[in-house]
Design a protein around this motif. Structure first.
Motif, mmCIF file in Angstrom:
data_model
loop_
_atom_site.group_PDB
_atom_site.id
_atom_site.type_symbol
_atom_site.label_atom_id
_atom_site.label_comp_id
_atom_site.label_asym_id
_atom_site.label_seq_id
_atom_site.Cartn_x
_atom_site.Cartn_y
_atom_site.Cartn_z
ATOM 1 N N UNK A 16 0.867 -1.186 0.000
ATOM 2 C CA UNK A 16 0.000 0.000 0.000
ATOM 3 C C UNK A 16 0.899 1.229 0.000
ATOM 4 N N UNK A 17 0.380 2.398 -0.386
ATOM 5 C CA UNK A 17 1.190 3.619 -0.335
ATOM 6 C C UNK A 17 1.751 3.852 1.068
ATOM 7 N N UNK A 18 2.973 4.347 1.130
ATOM 8 C CA UNK A 18 3.670 4.476 2.413
ATOM 9 C C UNK A 18 2.992 5.453 3.368
ATOM 10 N N UNK A 19 2.156 6.370 2.847
ATOM 11 C CA UNK A 19 1.536 7.329 3.766
ATOM 12 C C UNK A 19 0.483 6.675 4.659
ATOM 13 N N UNK A 20 0.134 5.423 4.402
ATOM 14 C CA UNK A 20 -0.748 4.694 5.321
ATOM 15 C C UNK A 20 -0.014 4.318 6.605
ATOM 16 N N UNK A 21 1.319 4.342 6.573
ATOM 17 C CA UNK A 21 2.131 3.985 7.731
ATOM 18 C C UNK A 21 2.725 5.242 8.361
ATOM 19 N N UNK A 22 3.206 5.100 9.588
ATOM 20 C CA UNK A 22 3.711 6.257 10.318
ATOM 21 C C UNK A 22 4.856 6.942 9.575
ATOM 22 N N UNK A 23 4.811 8.257 9.584
ATOM 23 C CA UNK A 23 5.869 9.070 9.008
ATOM 24 C C UNK A 23 5.748 10.468 9.611
ATOM 25 N N UNK A 24 6.824 11.217 9.543
ATOM 26 C CA UNK A 24 6.788 12.575 10.065
ATOM 27 C C UNK A 24 6.268 13.512 8.988
ATOM 28 N N UNK A 25 5.348 14.388 9.382
ATOM 29 C CA UNK A 25 4.738 15.297 8.412
ATOM 30 C C UNK A 25 4.435 16.631 9.087
ATOM 31 N N UNK A 26 4.569 17.700 8.349
ATOM 32 C CA UNK A 26 4.195 19.012 8.854
ATOM 33 C C UNK A 26 2.675 19.129 8.857
ATOM 34 N N UNK A 27 2.127 19.513 9.993
ATOM 35 C CA UNK A 27 0.673 19.614 10.120
ATOM 36 C C UNK A 27 0.304 20.924 10.806
ATOM 37 N N UNK A 28 -0.976 21.260 10.671
ATOM 38 C CA UNK A 28 -1.550 22.420 11.341
ATOM 39 C C UNK A 28 -2.718 21.918 12.176
ATOM 40 N N UNK A 29 -2.745 22.231 13.444
ATOM 41 C CA UNK A 29 -3.879 21.838 14.290
ATOM 42 C C UNK A 29 -5.018 22.823 14.051
ATOM 43 N N UNK A 30 -6.124 22.279 13.516
ATOM 44 C CA UNK A 30 -7.282 23.110 13.184
ATOM 45 C C UNK A 30 -8.507 22.421 13.749
ATOM 46 N N UNK A 31 -8.982 22.909 14.899
ATOM 47 C CA UNK A 31 -10.051 22.199 15.607
ATOM 48 C C UNK A 31 -9.532 20.852 16.070
ATOM 49 N N UNK A 32 -10.260 19.779 15.752
ATOM 50 C CA UNK A 32 -9.826 18.430 16.120
ATOM 51 C C UNK A 32 -8.998 17.776 15.018
ATOM 52 N N UNK A 33 -8.775 18.486 13.910
ATOM 53 C CA UNK A 33 -8.085 17.905 12.763
ATOM 54 C C UNK A 33 -6.603 18.266 12.743
ATOM 55 N N UNK A 34 -5.799 17.321 12.247
ATOM 56 C CA UNK A 34 -4.392 17.571 11.952
ATOM 57 C C UNK A 34 -4.310 17.809 10.447
ATOM 58 N N UNK A 35 -4.336 19.055 10.042
ATOM 59 C CA UNK A 35 -4.390 19.401 8.620
ATOM 60 C C UNK A 35 -2.980 19.306 8.032
ATOM 61 N N UNK A 36 -2.789 18.485 6.979
ATOM 62 C CA UNK A 36 -1.451 18.335 6.405
ATOM 63 C C UNK A 36 -1.035 19.571 5.610
ATOM 64 N N UNK A 37 0.149 20.100 5.917
ATOM 65 C CA UNK A 37 0.643 21.266 5.209
ATOM 66 C C UNK A 37 0.972 20.893 3.765
ATOM 67 N N UNK A 38 0.534 21.706 2.814
ATOM 68 C CA UNK A 38 0.823 21.487 1.402
ATOM 69 C C UNK A 38 0.670 22.807 0.679
ATOM 70 N N UNK A 39 0.932 22.807 -0.629
ATOM 71 C CA UNK A 39 0.742 24.022 -1.413
ATOM 72 C C UNK A 39 -0.724 24.455 -1.416
#
Length: 329
Positions: A232-255
């Motif tokens: 399966x694509x590797x993003x299904x498994x743990x990895x470090x990613x830049x995120x923004x906490x927005x309410x209860x969501x961890x919003x992934x930083x992207x363009x």
């Protein structure tokens, strides 16, 4: 292979069929009881073969996500060594995760099956889709591109990886879900599916969405991935990613998703429970690095994958049902 139904006497003296049938597949005819996953697999293979037998021009929707990956393995077991009796198709918002798109192309090439890709950007360029703003999520607009592709190729059945445990609108949808000549789903007008008998008759212009893994759960999917050793694509498994906490969501930083005033960017160990349009799909904090570890996490999860991670499903209690009535998967 010989199937036998094992019956047992209940406490009130009545006879009831055991949910898991006995199967004789050894040379000496020895019976063994099918496991839970084997029962689900058998049902799904039966549905795929039913589609191939009854439908004139079906297509399997393949996005590169975990559910459609399982569908491909089931299709292999249903039809190999022959080619699939249908092509693969993906409706690409062009805001999908690049890791998933690369996996989609690689997996289709490995199988040697035809992959049709239709882009939502094409619908925008043709004026078929009009966005309210450039940063609006494209996920809801996929219905237009999907319906156009169905018309272009004359598909009468679209096989998808939706499951009933994902969301309440999908929980009440049949395995063979009928859409009218406008691609719309009417939840109050569904055909009965007694004894696994499916009525595939269509009027001109109508089509069917078929969900062979409708009775599977997220936990079943990951147990099957572990059992079959599916990539399966590797993003299904743990990895470090830049995120923004927005309410209860961890919003992934992207363009496409940048911090608002006052928001901070953090680096967190996460994984994705579901993958879709980057603008509406969030990861969860996790250290699970193998299918077995994800199985352990999923077994104690109390919120569905879409409920926890899909911002488009959090806009309204009826958001999914409204999209499906307009032609969504």
């Amino acid at each position: 292979m010989h199937l036998a139904i094992d019956t047992e006497i209940t406490t009130n003296g009545s006879s009831a069929a055991n949910e898991r049938p006995l199967v004789a597949d050894a040379p000496d005819g020895t019976l063994h009881r099918l496991s839970h996953l084997e029962v689900l697999e058998s049902e799904s293979i039966h549905i795929l073969r039913e589609v191939a037998a009854e439908c004139r021009n079906p297509v399997l929707l393949f996005s590169g996500g975990k559910d459609s990956i399982v569908l491909l393995r089931l299709a292999e077991k249903a039809f190999r060594p022959a080619r699939f009796p249908f092509p693969l198709m993906h409706i690409d918002t062009e805001h999908n995760f690049p890791e998933v798109v690369a996996f989609r192309d690689r997996r289709a090439a490995d199988l040697g099956e035809r992959l049709i890709v239709r882009s939502l950007q094409q619908s925008i360029d043709q004026g078929r889709v009009v966005l309210r703003s450039p940063d609006e999520s494209r996920n809801v607009h996929q219905s237009v591109t999907l319906l156009d592709a169905i018309t272009e190729f004359g598909f009468d059945a679209c096989i998808g990886g939706a499951r009933r445990d994902e969301e309440k609108a999908r929980a009440k949808e049949r395995i063979f879900s009928f859409r009218d000549e406008f691609g719309q789903w009417d939840p109050k007008n569904q055909r009965p599916e007694l004894w696994s008998l499916y009525n595939t008759r269509l009027h001109p212009g109508e089509n069917i969405r078929v969900f062979p893994i409708s009775n599977w759960t997220e936990l079943d999917i990951w147990r099957y991935i572990a059992k079959e050793k599916l990539a399966v694509p590797q993003i299904y498994y743990t990895h470090e990613r830049e995120i923004i906490r927005r309410g209860s969501n961890l919003v992934p930083l992207s363009r496409l998703l940048q911090p608002k005033r006052g928001e901070k960017v953090e680096v967190v160990s996460v994984r994705f429970r579901t993958v879709g349009d980057m603008t509406c799909t969030c990861p969860v904090a996790s250290t699970a690095a193998t299918p077995e570890e994800i199985v352990a996490e999923t077994a104690v999860a109390r919120i569905t994958e879409r409920g926890e991670t899909r911002m488009d499903d959090q806009t309204s209690e009826a958001s999914m049902e409204l999209r499906k009535k307009e032609g969504y998967f």
